[in-house]
Design a protein around this motif. Structure first.
Motif, PDB file in Angstrom:
ATOM      1  N   ILE A 107       0.832  -1.217   0.000  1.00 57.67           N
ATOM      2  CA  ILE A 107       0.000   0.000   0.000  1.00 57.67           C
ATOM      3  C   ILE A 107       0.864   1.264   0.000  1.00 57.67           C
ATOM      4  O   ILE A 107       0.503   2.276  -0.610  1.00 57.67           O
ATOM      5  CB  ILE A 107      -0.993  -0.009   1.181  1.00 57.67           C
ATOM      6  N   LEU A 108       2.025   1.213   0.651  1.00 58.08           N
ATOM      7  CA  LEU A 108       2.925   2.367   0.663  1.00 58.08           C
ATOM      8  C   LEU A 108       3.574   2.573  -0.700  1.00 58.08           C
ATOM      9  O   LEU A 108       3.768   3.711  -1.141  1.00 58.08           O
ATOM     10  CB  LEU A 108       3.994   2.202   1.744  1.00 58.08           C
ATOM     11  N   LYS A 109       3.893   1.481  -1.375  1.00 54.65           N
ATOM     12  CA  LYS A 109       4.468   1.578  -2.727  1.00 54.65           C
ATOM     13  C   LYS A 109       3.459   2.204  -3.685  1.00 54.65           C
ATOM     14  O   LYS A 109       3.811   3.049  -4.515  1.00 54.65           O
ATOM     15  CB  LYS A 109       4.885   0.198  -3.231  1.00 54.65           C
ATOM     16  N   LYS A 110       2.193   1.784  -3.559  1.00 52.53           N
ATOM     17  CA  LYS A 110       1.144   2.352  -4.411  1.00 52.53           C
ATOM     18  C   LYS A 110       0.938   3.830  -4.104  1.00 52.53           C
ATOM     19  O   LYS A 110       0.712   4.629  -5.015  1.00 52.53           O
ATOM     20  CB  LYS A 110      -0.170   1.595  -4.192  1.00 52.53           C
ATOM     21  N   GLU A 111       1.014   4.176  -2.819  1.00 48.98           N
ATOM     22  CA  GLU A 111       0.848   5.572  -2.392  1.00 48.98           C
ATOM     23  C   GLU A 111       1.901   6.473  -3.037  1.00 48.98           C
ATOM     24  O   GLU A 111       1.595   7.581  -3.479  1.00 48.98           O
ATOM     25  CB  GLU A 111       0.958   5.643  -0.864  1.00 48.98           C
ATOM     26  N   VAL A 112       3.128   5.988  -3.119  1.00 44.84           N
ATOM     27  CA  VAL A 112       4.218   6.770  -3.715  1.00 44.84           C
ATOM     28  C   VAL A 112       4.014   6.931  -5.219  1.00 44.84           C
ATOM     29  O   VAL A 112       4.278   7.994  -5.790  1.00 44.84           O
ATOM     30  CB  VAL A 112       5.584   6.102  -3.410  1.00 44.84           C
ATOM     31  N   ARG A 113       3.497   5.901  -5.887  1.00 46.03           N
ATOM     32  CA  ARG A 113       3.328   5.929  -7.350  1.00 46.03           C
ATOM     33  C   ARG A 113       2.050   6.637  -7.802  1.00 46.03           C
ATOM     34  O   ARG A 113       1.898   6.918  -8.992  1.00 46.03           O
ATOM     35  CB  ARG A 113       3.329   4.502  -7.896  1.00 46.03           C
ATOM     36  N   ARG A 114       1.122   6.902  -6.884  1.00 43.99           N
ATOM     37  CA  ARG A 114      -0.184   7.459  -7.262  1.00 43.99           C
ATOM     38  C   ARG A 114      -0.127   8.762  -8.056  1.00 43.99           C
ATOM     39  O   ARG A 114      -0.870   8.904  -9.040  1.00 43.99           O
ATOM     40  CB  ARG A 114      -1.066   7.627  -6.025  1.00 43.99           C
ATOM     41  N   PRO A 115       0.718   9.756  -7.699  1.00 43.52           N
ATOM     42  CA  PRO A 115       0.736  10.982  -8.513  1.00 43.52           C
ATOM     43  C   PRO A 115       1.143  10.733  -9.959  1.00 43.52           C
ATOM     44  O   PRO A 115       0.571  11.322 -10.877  1.00 43.52           O
ATOM     45  CB  PRO A 115       1.774  11.868  -7.814  1.00 43.52           C
ATOM     46  N   LEU A 116       2.112   9.844 -10.162  1.00 47.05           N
ATOM     47  CA  LEU A 116       2.561   9.541 -11.526  1.00 47.05           C
ATOM     48  C   LEU A 116       1.458   8.846 -12.320  1.00 47.05           C
ATOM     49  O   LEU A 116       1.257   9.135 -13.501  1.00 47.05           O
ATOM     50  CB  LEU A 116       3.820   8.668 -11.482  1.00 47.05           C
ATOM     51  N   GLU A 117       0.733   7.921 -11.670  1.00 48.35           N
ATOM     52  CA  GLU A 117      -0.358   7.222 -12.346  1.00 48.35           C
ATOM     53  C   GLU A 117      -1.507   8.175 -12.668  1.00 48.35           C
ATOM     54  O   GLU A 117      -2.140   8.071 -13.713  1.00 48.35           O
ATOM     55  CB  GLU A 117      -0.877   6.079 -11.470  1.00 48.35           C
ATOM     56  N   LEU A 118      -1.780   9.111 -11.764  1.00 45.66           N
ATOM     57  CA  LEU A 118      -2.897  10.034 -11.930  1.00 45.66           C
ATOM     58  C   LEU A 118      -2.732  10.913 -13.165  1.00 45.66           C
ATOM     59  O   LEU A 118      -3.693  11.152 -13.893  1.00 45.66           O
ATOM     60  CB  LEU A 118      -3.037  10.905 -10.676  1.00 45.66           C
ATOM     61  N   VAL A 119      -1.514  11.371 -13.411  1.00 49.87           N
ATOM     62  CA  VAL A 119      -1.276  12.261 -14.551  1.00 49.87           C
ATOM     63  C   VAL A 119      -0.789  11.496 -15.785  1.00 49.87           C
ATOM     64  O   VAL A 119      -0.559  12.098 -16.829  1.00 49.87           O
ATOM     65  CB  VAL A 119      -0.275  13.383 -14.190  1.00 49.87           C
ATOM     66  N   GLY A 120      -0.631  10.173 -15.670  1.00 49.92           N
ATOM     67  CA  GLY A 120      -0.210   9.362 -16.812  1.00 49.92           C
ATOM     68  C   GLY A 120       1.250   9.514 -17.155  1.00 49.92           C
ATOM     69  O   GLY A 120       1.627   9.521 -18.335  1.00 49.92           O
ATOM     70  N   ALA A 121       2.118   9.630 -16.143  1.00 50.59           N
ATOM     71  CA  ALA A 121       3.547   9.811 -16.380  1.00 50.59           C
ATOM     72  C   ALA A 121       4.354   8.671 -15.769  1.00 50.59           C
ATOM     73  O   ALA A 121       5.478   8.883 -15.327  1.00 50.59           O
ATOM     74  CB  ALA A 121       3.992  11.151 -15.809  1.00 50.59           C
ATOM     75  N   GLU A 122       3.797   7.439 -15.754  1.00 46.00           N
ATOM     76  CA  GLU A 122       4.471   6.325 -15.081  1.00 46.00           C
ATOM     77  C   GLU A 122       5.837   6.010 -15.680  1.00 46.00           C
ATOM     78  O   GLU A 122       6.800   5.869 -14.965  1.00 46.00           O
ATOM     79  CB  GLU A 122       3.613   5.051 -15.115  1.00 46.00           C
ATOM     80  N   GLY A 123       5.931   5.884 -16.970  1.00 47.32           N
ATOM     81  CA  GLY A 123       7.183   5.493 -17.601  1.00 47.32           C
ATOM     82  C   GLY A 123       8.012   6.640 -18.128  1.00 47.32           C
ATOM     83  O   GLY A 123       8.984   6.425 -18.846  1.00 47.32           O
ATOM     84  N   LYS A 124       7.644   7.872 -17.799  1.00 44.76           N
ATOM     85  CA  LYS A 124       8.329   9.028 -18.372  1.00 44.76           C
ATOM     86  C   LYS A 124       9.477   9.550 -17.514  1.00 44.76           C
ATOM     87  O   LYS A 124      10.411  10.152 -18.025  1.00 44.76           O
ATOM     88  CB  LYS A 124       7.330  10.171 -18.594  1.00 44.76           C
ATOM     89  N   PHE A 125       9.399   9.351 -16.191  1.00 48.55           N
ATOM     90  CA  PHE A 125      10.387   9.943 -15.295  1.00 48.55           C
ATOM     91  C   PHE A 125      10.964   8.912 -14.333  1.00 48.55           C
ATOM     92  O   PHE A 125      10.257   8.037 -13.846  1.00 48.55           O
ATOM     93  CB  PHE A 125       9.753  11.069 -14.447  1.00 48.55           C
ATOM     94  N   ASP A 126      12.271   9.040 -14.066  1.00 44.64           N
ATOM     95  CA  ASP A 126      12.906   8.320 -12.970  1.00 44.64           C
ATOM     96  C   ASP A 126      12.828   9.225 -11.737  1.00 44.64           C
ATOM     97  O   ASP A 126      13.039  10.431 -11.841  1.00 44.64           O
ATOM     98  CB  ASP A 126      14.378   8.022 -13.273  1.00 44.64           C
ATOM     99  N   VAL A 127      12.520   8.629 -10.597  1.00 48.26           N
ATOM    100  CA  VAL A 127      12.385   9.391  -9.357  1.00 48.26           C
ATOM    101  C   VAL A 127      13.570   9.071  -8.459  1.00 48.26           C
ATOM    102  O   VAL A 127      13.805   7.912  -8.122  1.00 48.26           O
ATOM    103  CB  VAL A 127      11.061   9.041  -8.638  1.00 48.26           C
TER     104      VAL A 127
END
Length: 131
Positions: A43-63
């Motif tokens: 659940i914490l991993k999903k929480e961290v990824r949520r902003p990227l998923e929301l705007v559709g930028a999952e594979g565009k940026f390294d964090v």
């Protein structure tokens, strides 16, 4: 030529996250460890990824993130806040409205309440007895 970097700072409780977004394939690194190794709970991993998923930028940026203070839940919240702020630096017109409506740009003001004198904790008192 140097790569473009976008920075953001996130806070939650006593945790502070310094986040950098670099154009890449979507790898998330927290304190020089992969996200899956740093956070144990899914659940914490999903929480961290949520902003990227929301705007559709999952594979565009390294964090790349550095997190200090607090526990794992507070650190995950601080990371979410920092990633959201960094995404606003990338493209304010496109990314800000969905992040704002989801509440990711608002600093969560809830903090631990201080202990008061005469009590055992912030509100816990010793047992009352009439006699």
């Amino acid at each position: 030529m140097a790569k473009m970097q976008y920075a953001g700072t996130g806070r939650r409780k006593t945790s502070v996250a310094r986040v950098r977004l670099i154009p890449g394939k979507g790898a998330v690194t927290v304190n020089k460890k992969p996200l899956d190794d740093y956070f144990g709970m899914e659940i914490l991993k999903k929480e961290v990824r949520r902003p990227l998923e929301l705007v559709g930028a999952e594979g565009k940026f390294d964090v790349l993130a550095t997190v200090k203070g607090g526990g794992f839940t507070g650190q995950a919240g601080a990371l979410r806040h920092g990633i959201s702020r960094a995404l606003c630096v990338v493209d304010k017109e496109t990314y800000r409205p969905p992040l704002k409506s989801a509440g990711f740009l608002t600093r969560d003001p809830r903090m631990k309440e201080r202990k008061k004198y005469g009590l055992k904790k912030a509100r816990k008192a010793s047992q009352f007895s009439k006699r």
